[in-house]
Design a protein around this motif. Structure first.
Motif, PDB file in Angstrom:
ATOM      1  N   VAL A   4       0.836  -1.204   0.000  1.00 57.32           N
ATOM      2  CA  VAL A   4       0.000   0.000   0.000  1.00 57.32           C
ATOM      3  C   VAL A   4       0.868   1.250   0.000  1.00 57.32           C
ATOM      4  CG1 VAL A   4      -1.684   1.328   1.331  1.00 57.32           C
ATOM      5  CG2 VAL A   4      -1.958  -1.147   1.095  1.00 57.32           C
ATOM      6  N   VAL A   5       1.918   1.252   0.801  1.00 53.55           N
ATOM      7  CA  VAL A   5       2.839   2.392   0.833  1.00 53.55           C
ATOM      8  C   VAL A   5       3.498   2.572  -0.529  1.00 53.55           C
ATOM      9  CG1 VAL A   5       5.001   3.240   1.824  1.00 53.55           C
ATOM     10  CG2 VAL A   5       3.259   2.228   3.306  1.00 53.55           C
ATOM     11  N   ARG A   6       3.869   1.453  -1.131  1.00 53.30           N
ATOM     12  CA  ARG A   6       4.515   1.511  -2.447  1.00 53.30           C
ATOM     13  C   ARG A   6       3.582   2.115  -3.484  1.00 53.30           C
ATOM     14  NH1 ARG A   6       7.870   2.157  -5.560  1.00 53.30           N
ATOM     15  NH2 ARG A   6       9.622   0.900  -6.231  1.00 53.30           N
ATOM     16  N   LEU A   7       2.299   1.833  -3.394  1.00 46.63           N
ATOM     17  CA  LEU A   7       1.339   2.374  -4.360  1.00 46.63           C
ATOM     18  C   LEU A   7       1.054   3.838  -4.121  1.00 46.63           C
ATOM     19  CD1 LEU A   7      -1.356  -0.473  -4.586  1.00 46.63           C
ATOM     20  CD2 LEU A   7       0.492   0.029  -6.200  1.00 46.63           C
ATOM     21  N   THR A   8       1.030   4.263  -2.872  1.00 49.89           N
ATOM     22  CA  THR A   8       0.639   5.634  -2.542  1.00 49.89           C
ATOM     23  C   THR A   8       1.809   6.609  -2.562  1.00 49.89           C
ATOM     24  OG1 THR A   8       0.834   5.074  -0.191  1.00 49.89           O
ATOM     25  CG2 THR A   8      -1.352   4.909  -1.186  1.00 49.89           C
ATOM     26  N   VAL A   9       2.925   6.200  -1.982  1.00 51.23           N
ATOM     27  CA  VAL A   9       4.069   7.112  -1.879  1.00 51.23           C
ATOM     28  C   VAL A   9       4.830   7.219  -3.197  1.00 51.23           C
ATOM     29  CG1 VAL A   9       6.276   7.520  -0.708  1.00 51.23           C
ATOM     30  CG2 VAL A   9       4.305   6.664   0.585  1.00 51.23           C
ATOM     31  N   PHE A  10       4.929   6.105  -3.932  1.00 56.10           N
ATOM     32  CA  PHE A  10       5.719   6.091  -5.152  1.00 56.10           C
ATOM     33  C   PHE A  10       4.849   6.143  -6.411  1.00 56.10           C
ATOM     34  CE2 PHE A  10       8.293   4.141  -1.894  1.00 56.10           C
ATOM     35  CZ  PHE A  10       9.528   4.738  -2.069  1.00 56.10           C
ATOM     36  N   THR A  11       3.634   6.688  -6.282  1.00 56.11           N
ATOM     37  CA  THR A  11       2.754   6.813  -7.447  1.00 56.11           C
ATOM     38  C   THR A  11       3.288   7.848  -8.424  1.00 56.11           C
ATOM     39  OG1 THR A  11       0.839   6.231  -6.099  1.00 56.11           O
ATOM     40  CG2 THR A  11       0.402   7.332  -8.186  1.00 56.11           C
ATOM     41  N   ALA A  12       3.346   7.463  -9.659  1.00 54.82           N
ATOM     42  CA  ALA A  12       3.844   8.391 -10.679  1.00 54.82           C
ATOM     43  C   ALA A  12       2.877   9.560 -10.851  1.00 54.82           C
ATOM     44  CB  ALA A  12       4.021   7.662 -12.009  1.00 54.82           C
ATOM     45  N   ALA A  13       3.414  10.699 -11.215  1.00 55.66           N
ATOM     46  CA  ALA A  13       2.580  11.893 -11.398  1.00 55.66           C
ATOM     47  C   ALA A  13       1.529  11.643 -12.466  1.00 55.66           C
ATOM     48  CB  ALA A  13       3.465  13.079 -11.782  1.00 55.66           C
ATOM     49  N   GLY A  14       0.295  12.000 -12.134  1.00 55.53           N
ATOM     50  CA  GLY A  14      -0.793  11.838 -13.091  1.00 55.53           C
ATOM     51  C   GLY A  14      -1.489  10.498 -13.001  1.00 55.53           C
ATOM     52  N   ASN A  15      -0.927   9.572 -12.269  1.00 52.81           N
ATOM     53  CA  ASN A  15      -1.549   8.249 -12.108  1.00 52.81           C
ATOM     54  C   ASN A  15      -2.155   8.122 -10.715  1.00 52.81           C
ATOM     55  OD1 ASN A  15      -0.746   7.450 -14.654  1.00 52.81           O
ATOM     56  ND2 ASN A  15       1.126   6.452 -13.932  1.00 52.81           N
ATOM     57  N   GLY A  16      -3.349   7.558 -10.665  1.00 52.25           N
ATOM     58  CA  GLY A  16      -3.975   7.302  -9.387  1.00 52.25           C
ATOM     59  C   GLY A  16      -3.512   5.976  -8.819  1.00 52.25           C
ATOM     60  N   VAL A  17      -3.977   5.682  -7.612  1.00 52.55           N
ATOM     61  CA  VAL A  17      -3.595   4.429  -6.960  1.00 52.55           C
ATOM     62  C   VAL A  17      -4.101   3.234  -7.755  1.00 52.55           C
ATOM     63  CG1 VAL A  17      -3.888   3.029  -4.887  1.00 52.55           C
ATOM     64  CG2 VAL A  17      -3.507   5.490  -4.680  1.00 52.55           C
ATOM     65  N   VAL A  18      -5.325   3.339  -8.283  1.00 53.15           N
ATOM     66  CA  VAL A  18      -5.920   2.223  -9.027  1.00 53.15           C
ATOM     67  C   VAL A  18      -5.108   1.925 -10.278  1.00 53.15           C
ATOM     68  CG1 VAL A  18      -7.954   1.408 -10.251  1.00 53.15           C
ATOM     69  CG2 VAL A  18      -8.207   2.699  -8.123  1.00 53.15           C
ATOM     70  N   ALA A  19      -4.728   2.970 -10.983  1.00 57.12           N
ATOM     71  CA  ALA A  19      -3.946   2.779 -12.206  1.00 57.12           C
ATOM     72  C   ALA A  19      -2.565   2.216 -11.889  1.00 57.12           C
ATOM     73  CB  ALA A  19      -3.813   4.102 -12.954  1.00 57.12           C
ATOM     74  N   THR A  20      -1.964   2.677 -10.790  1.00 53.53           N
ATOM     75  CA  THR A  20      -0.630   2.201 -10.407  1.00 53.53           C
ATOM     76  C   THR A  20      -0.660   0.747  -9.985  1.00 53.53           C
ATOM     77  OG1 THR A  20      -0.107   4.440  -9.641  1.00 53.53           O
ATOM     78  CG2 THR A  20       1.351   2.680  -8.922  1.00 53.53           C
ATOM     79  N   ALA A  21      -1.792   0.293  -9.435  1.00 58.67           N
ATOM     80  CA  ALA A  21      -1.896  -1.081  -8.929  1.00 58.67           C
ATOM     81  C   ALA A  21      -2.007  -2.114 -10.034  1.00 58.67           C
ATOM     82  CB  ALA A  21      -3.109  -1.202  -7.995  1.00 58.67           C
ATOM     83  N   SER A  22      -2.183  -1.698 -11.269  1.00 61.29           N
ATOM     84  CA  SER A  22      -2.333  -2.658 -12.367  1.00 61.29           C
ATOM     85  C   SER A  22      -1.044  -3.461 -12.550  1.00 61.29           C
ATOM     86  CB  SER A  22      -2.689  -1.937 -13.656  1.00 61.29           C
ATOM     87  OG  SER A  22      -1.654  -1.040 -14.017  1.00 61.29           O
ATOM     88  N   VAL A  23      -1.240  -4.694 -12.954  1.00 60.68           N
ATOM     89  CA  VAL A  23      -0.103  -5.592 -13.208  1.00 60.68           C
ATOM     90  C   VAL A  23      -0.253  -6.128 -14.625  1.00 60.68           C
ATOM     91  CG1 VAL A  23       1.100  -7.688 -12.518  1.00 60.68           C
ATOM     92  CG2 VAL A  23       0.028  -6.235 -10.778  1.00 60.68           C
ATOM     93  N   GLY A  24       0.526  -5.560 -15.560  1.00 56.24           N
ATOM     94  CA  GLY A  24       0.402  -5.966 -16.946  1.00 56.24           C
ATOM     95  C   GLY A  24      -1.011  -5.715 -17.456  1.00 56.24           C
ATOM     96  N   PRO A  25      -1.646  -6.763 -18.040  1.00 56.05           N
ATOM     97  CA  PRO A  25      -3.004  -6.574 -18.563  1.00 56.05           C
ATOM     98  C   PRO A  25      -4.084  -6.619 -17.478  1.00 56.05           C
ATOM     99  CG  PRO A  25      -2.288  -8.816 -18.949  1.00 56.05           C
ATOM    100  CD  PRO A  25      -1.112  -8.101 -18.364  1.00 56.05           C
ATOM    101  N   ILE A  26      -3.710  -6.953 -16.252  1.00 58.50           N
ATOM    102  CA  ILE A  26      -4.691  -7.050 -15.161  1.00 58.50           C
ATOM    103  C   ILE A  26      -4.962  -5.655 -14.625  1.00 58.50           C
ATOM    104  CG2 ILE A  26      -5.224  -8.091 -12.934  1.00 58.50           C
ATOM    105  CD1 ILE A  26      -3.192 -10.255 -13.531  1.00 58.50           C
TER     106      ILE A  26
END
Length: 235
Positions: free
Chosen positions: A171-193
């Motif tokens: 969770v920390v990895r998704l929130t703290v290291f989220t790329a600019a312009g990307n939300g948590v949901v978009a960052t959590a994607s894994v390949g086509p998933i």
């Protein structure tokens, strides 16, 4: 090599059931129980070591993944999810070993409760039919602890904290290291998933882990140490 005695008849009942004589001789019987106790205690120690080895690997893997993942902002977050899969595999292996370990531990506790405690403080035995119980278990060894109870106990003792650490780190990895312009949901994607599905799967997995961890059911484990305040609850 010595020649067999001419009087020895392996088909006779006396020879086939030679150990039965110890049942009527108190000295021989107690000596036999001492040897049996040492043998079962050795098996218990061996399986305890196997369980500890799996636990050590789980801790090492968790620590290694955390160190590697947070060593650089470019590390992919899904490595922590792979860690959850690996912990699940370790938990499955340890559950099987724990259930087998309980077979030997139950015999050790049966002897301790009904032989050694009675010798130290002769106020009676815990199970009046302990000899029949031990004999039946030696003739037909069976797994006594349900798999769900074994999973619950290993989660409570070891794996729930490890899983919680990995999930929190993810969770920390998704929130703290989220790329600019990307939300948590978009960052959590894994390949086509899609990220929403990944979040749902991880959330569902963690809910199951917590449910199994806090699960309370009639206690089947024999000789399992527990806190004093929990004794009355399980009896």
């Amino acid at each position: 090599m010595s020649e067999p005695s001419e009087d020895f008849d392996p088909e006779s009942r006396e020879e086939r059931e030679v150990a039965a004589e110890a049942a009527g001789d108190r000295s021989d019987f107690l000596s036999l129980m001492g040897h049996a106790y040492r043998g079962e205690l050795g098996r218990t120690s061996s399986w305890r070591t196997r369980i500890d080895r799996t636990t050590n690997w789980a801790v090492v893997v968790t620590a290694s993944l955390l160190t590697w993942t947070f060593s650089s902002a470019s590390r992919p977050h899904y490595v922590l999810l792979i860690g959850l899969v690996m912990l699940s595999v370790f938990l499955g292996i340890e559950t099987r070993r724990y259930r087998t370990f309980d077979v030997w531990r139950s015999r050790v506790r049966l002897l301790e409760e009904n032989v050694f405690t009675n010798a130290l403080d002769p106020e009676g035995v815990e199970q009046s039919n302990w000899r029949a119980l031990l004999s039946e278990d030696l003739r037909e060894p069976t797994i006594k602890m349900p798999a769900v109870e074994a999973v619950s106990r290993r989660l409570r003792r070891v794996y729930a904290p490890l899983v919680s650490v990995l999930v929190a780190a993810w969770v920390v990895r998704l929130t703290v290291f989220t790329a600019a312009g990307n939300g948590v949901v978009a960052t959590a994607s894994v390949g086509p998933i899609p990220g929403a599905l990944v979040l749902a799967l991880v959330g569902g997995f963690y809910v199951v882990v917590i449910a199994l961890t806090v699960r309370r059911a009639p206690r089947r484990a024999k000789g399992e140490m527990q806190a004093a305040e929990d004794t009355e609850e399980w009896e």
